[in-house]
Design a protein around this motif. Sequence first.
Motif, PDB file in Angstrom:
ATOM      1  N   ASN A  58       0.851  -1.183   0.000  1.00 52.02           N
ATOM      2  CA  ASN A  58       0.000   0.000   0.000  1.00 52.02           C
ATOM      3  C   ASN A  58       0.895   1.244   0.000  1.00 52.02           C
ATOM      4  OD1 ASN A  58      -1.760   2.096   0.506  1.00 52.02           O
ATOM      5  ND2 ASN A  58      -2.759   1.120   2.241  1.00 52.02           N
ATOM      6  N   VAL A  59       1.133   1.778  -1.178  1.00 52.10           N
ATOM      7  CA  VAL A  59       2.050   2.906  -1.335  1.00 52.10           C
ATOM      8  C   VAL A  59       1.564   4.114  -0.535  1.00 52.10           C
ATOM      9  CG1 VAL A  59       3.079   4.508  -2.990  1.00 52.10           C
ATOM     10  CG2 VAL A  59       2.902   2.090  -3.552  1.00 52.10           C
ATOM     11  N   ARG A  60       0.289   4.382  -0.571  1.00 57.59           N
ATOM     12  CA  ARG A  60      -0.259   5.525   0.174  1.00 57.59           C
ATOM     13  C   ARG A  60       0.006   5.375   1.680  1.00 57.59           C
ATOM     14  NH1 ARG A  60      -5.822   6.182  -1.514  1.00 57.59           N
ATOM     15  NH2 ARG A  60      -4.928   7.272  -3.279  1.00 57.59           N
ATOM     16  N   GLY A  61      -0.123   4.177   2.192  1.00 60.26           N
ATOM     17  CA  GLY A  61       0.162   3.932   3.599  1.00 60.26           C
ATOM     18  C   GLY A  61       1.620   4.205   3.940  1.00 60.26           C
ATOM     19  N   TYR A  62       2.504   3.813   3.043  1.00 58.91           N
ATOM     20  CA  TYR A  62       3.926   4.076   3.279  1.00 58.91           C
ATOM     21  C   TYR A  62       4.228   5.570   3.210  1.00 58.91           C
ATOM     22  CZ  TYR A  62       5.548  -0.655   3.762  1.00 58.91           C
ATOM     23  OH  TYR A  62       5.766  -1.926   4.253  1.00 58.91           O
ATOM     24  N   TRP A  63       3.548   6.287   2.317  1.00 59.54           N
ATOM     25  CA  TRP A  63       3.745   7.750   2.278  1.00 59.54           C
ATOM     26  C   TRP A  63       3.310   8.376   3.602  1.00 59.54           C
ATOM     27  CZ3 TRP A  63       7.103   9.994  -0.394  1.00 59.54           C
ATOM     28  CH2 TRP A  63       7.330   9.706  -1.741  1.00 59.54           C
ATOM     29  N   MET A  64       2.206   7.893   4.156  1.00 64.63           N
ATOM     30  CA  MET A  64       1.749   8.425   5.441  1.00 64.63           C
ATOM     31  C   MET A  64       2.757   8.101   6.551  1.00 64.63           C
ATOM     32  SD  MET A  64      -0.839  10.065   4.578  1.00 64.63           S
ATOM     33  CE  MET A  64      -1.461  10.564   6.147  1.00 64.63           C
ATOM     34  N   GLU A  65       3.313   6.919   6.506  1.00 66.39           N
ATOM     35  CA  GLU A  65       4.325   6.526   7.493  1.00 66.39           C
ATOM     36  C   GLU A  65       5.555   7.436   7.385  1.00 66.39           C
ATOM     37  OE1 GLU A  65       7.147   2.680   8.139  1.00 66.39           O
ATOM     38  OE2 GLU A  65       5.045   2.276   7.666  1.00 66.39           O
ATOM     39  N   VAL A  66       5.987   7.693   6.149  1.00 68.98           N
ATOM     40  CA  VAL A  66       7.138   8.567   5.936  1.00 68.98           C
ATOM     41  C   VAL A  66       6.837   9.976   6.448  1.00 68.98           C
ATOM     42  CG1 VAL A  66       8.554   9.699   4.157  1.00 68.98           C
ATOM     43  CG2 VAL A  66       8.130   7.242   4.040  1.00 68.98           C
ATOM     44  N   ALA A  67       5.616  10.441   6.228  1.00 72.37           N
ATOM     45  CA  ALA A  67       5.235  11.776   6.720  1.00 72.37           C
ATOM     46  C   ALA A  67       5.341  11.838   8.247  1.00 72.37           C
ATOM     47  CB  ALA A  67       3.816  12.125   6.264  1.00 72.37           C
ATOM     48  N   CYS A  68       4.913  10.781   8.915  1.00 73.82           N
ATOM     49  CA  CYS A  68       5.023  10.732  10.380  1.00 73.82           C
ATOM     50  C   CYS A  68       6.476  10.756  10.827  1.00 73.82           C
ATOM     51  CB  CYS A  68       4.335   9.482  10.924  1.00 73.82           C
ATOM     52  SG  CYS A  68       2.552   9.477  10.739  1.00 73.82           S
ATOM     53  N   TYR A  69       7.295   9.966  10.168  1.00 75.85           N
ATOM     54  CA  TYR A  69       8.718   9.949  10.507  1.00 75.85           C
ATOM     55  C   TYR A  69       9.345  11.326  10.288  1.00 75.85           C
ATOM     56  CZ  TYR A  69       8.678   4.820  10.700  1.00 75.85           C
ATOM     57  OH  TYR A  69       8.420   3.515  11.026  1.00 75.85           O
ATOM     58  N   MET A  70       9.000  11.961   9.166  1.00 78.30           N
ATOM     59  CA  MET A  70       9.584  13.268   8.849  1.00 78.30           C
ATOM     60  C   MET A  70       9.179  14.315   9.881  1.00 78.30           C
ATOM     61  SD  MET A  70       9.639  13.614   4.709  1.00 78.30           S
ATOM     62  CE  MET A  70       7.877  13.731   4.587  1.00 78.30           C
ATOM     63  N   ALA A  71       7.928  14.294  10.286  1.00 77.50           N
ATOM     64  CA  ALA A  71       7.477  15.254  11.303  1.00 77.50           C
ATOM     65  C   ALA A  71       8.222  15.039  12.610  1.00 77.50           C
ATOM     66  CB  ALA A  71       5.967  15.124  11.514  1.00 77.50           C
ATOM     67  N   GLY A  72       8.378  13.788  13.015  1.00 75.86           N
ATOM     68  CA  GLY A  72       9.085  13.487  14.256  1.00 75.86           C
ATOM     69  C   GLY A  72      10.550  13.860  14.207  1.00 75.86           C
ATOM     70  N   VAL A  73      11.206  13.529  13.113  1.00 71.01           N
ATOM     71  CA  VAL A  73      12.626  13.851  12.965  1.00 71.01           C
ATOM     72  C   VAL A  73      12.824  15.362  12.914  1.00 71.01           C
ATOM     73  CG1 VAL A  73      14.605  13.712  11.388  1.00 71.01           C
ATOM     74  CG2 VAL A  73      13.265  11.663  11.907  1.00 71.01           C
ATOM     75  N   SER A  74      11.973  16.039  12.169  1.00 69.17           N
ATOM     76  CA  SER A  74      12.090  17.498  12.061  1.00 69.17           C
ATOM     77  C   SER A  74      11.907  18.168  13.416  1.00 69.17           C
ATOM     78  CB  SER A  74      11.060  18.048  11.074  1.00 69.17           C
ATOM     79  OG  SER A  74      11.295  17.526   9.794  1.00 69.17           O
ATOM     80  N   PHE A  75      10.919  17.697  14.177  1.00 69.48           N
ATOM     81  CA  PHE A  75      10.679  18.247  15.507  1.00 69.48           C
ATOM     82  C   PHE A  75      11.880  18.008  16.416  1.00 69.48           C
ATOM     83  CE2 PHE A  75       9.168  17.776  19.895  1.00 69.48           C
ATOM     84  CZ  PHE A  75       8.622  19.034  20.095  1.00 69.48           C
ATOM     85  N   ALA A  76      12.394  16.799  16.412  1.00 66.45           N
ATOM     86  CA  ALA A  76      13.532  16.464  17.272  1.00 66.45           C
ATOM     87  C   ALA A  76      14.781  17.246  16.862  1.00 66.45           C
ATOM     88  CB  ALA A  76      13.805  14.962  17.222  1.00 66.45           C
ATOM     89  N   TYR A  77      14.990  17.363  15.558  1.00 68.07           N
ATOM     90  CA  TYR A  77      16.165  18.093  15.064  1.00 68.07           C
ATOM     91  C   TYR A  77      16.078  19.570  15.436  1.00 68.07           C
ATOM     92  CZ  TYR A  77      19.458  20.195  11.788  1.00 68.07           C
ATOM     93  OH  TYR A  77      20.474  20.919  11.228  1.00 68.07           O
ATOM     94  N   LYS A  78      14.918  20.154  15.184  1.00 70.82           N
ATOM     95  CA  LYS A  78      14.749  21.572  15.475  1.00 70.82           C
ATOM     96  C   LYS A  78      14.778  21.844  16.984  1.00 70.82           C
ATOM     97  CE  LYS A  78      12.600  25.665  13.954  1.00 70.82           C
ATOM     98  NZ  LYS A  78      11.978  26.299  12.851  1.00 70.82           N
ATOM     99  N   SER A  79      14.319  20.890  17.774  1.00 75.58           N
ATOM    100  CA  SER A  79      14.352  21.032  19.233  1.00 75.58           C
ATOM    101  C   SER A  79      15.736  20.716  19.805  1.00 75.58           C
ATOM    102  CB  SER A  79      13.308  20.114  19.870  1.00 75.58           C
ATOM    103  OG  SER A  79      12.017  20.463  19.434  1.00 75.58           O
ATOM    104  N   GLU A  80      16.662  20.360  18.926  1.00 74.14           N
ATOM    105  CA  GLU A  80      18.053  20.065  19.286  1.00 74.14           C
ATOM    106  C   GLU A  80      18.181  18.889  20.254  1.00 74.14           C
ATOM    107  OE1 GLU A  80      19.922  23.741  20.462  1.00 74.14           O
ATOM    108  OE2 GLU A  80      19.659  24.601  18.467  1.00 74.14           O
TER     109      GLU A  80
END
Length: 138
Positions: free
Chosen positions: A47-69
């Motif tokens: 399910n490609v759409r499901g994997y895109w949603m998973e990637v979006a979740c990972y990106m949001a988490g990584v971005s938050f953690a990175y920006k929060s140092e």
Amino acid sequence: AELATRKMLDVVSVSRLLSYSVIVLSCCMKFPQVLAIWSKRSSRGVNVRGYWMEVACYMAGVSFAYKSEFHYTTYAESILLAVQSLTIIYLAVLYSGQWTLENMLWSALSFVFVTSSVAKVVPVSVLRLLMVSHPSPP
């Protein structure tokens, strides 16, 4: 005081060991699926759409953690899982010929989001909202 310092160092050492273990193990988490898709040259059931949603979740988490140092060991496994998910998406699209407008838009949005997050253009308040507004990835 020396005993307390030694105990604290032991706790930090165990914590770091566990963090690195999780990172190493996350490298292997989706490898069997990547290998199966690649060896069969088929993405049937993916399910490609499901994997895109998973990637979006990972990106949001990584971005938050990175920006929060946060320390990189707190989010490195999410980066590795996102890369593996993107590999599955790529193989699924490659073998199924699903290079649709939707997949192209997801690719472009992912690139823009990651680039703007790393450049610290996206405010931390937006990233925090993204973190609490989606369910945790599987």
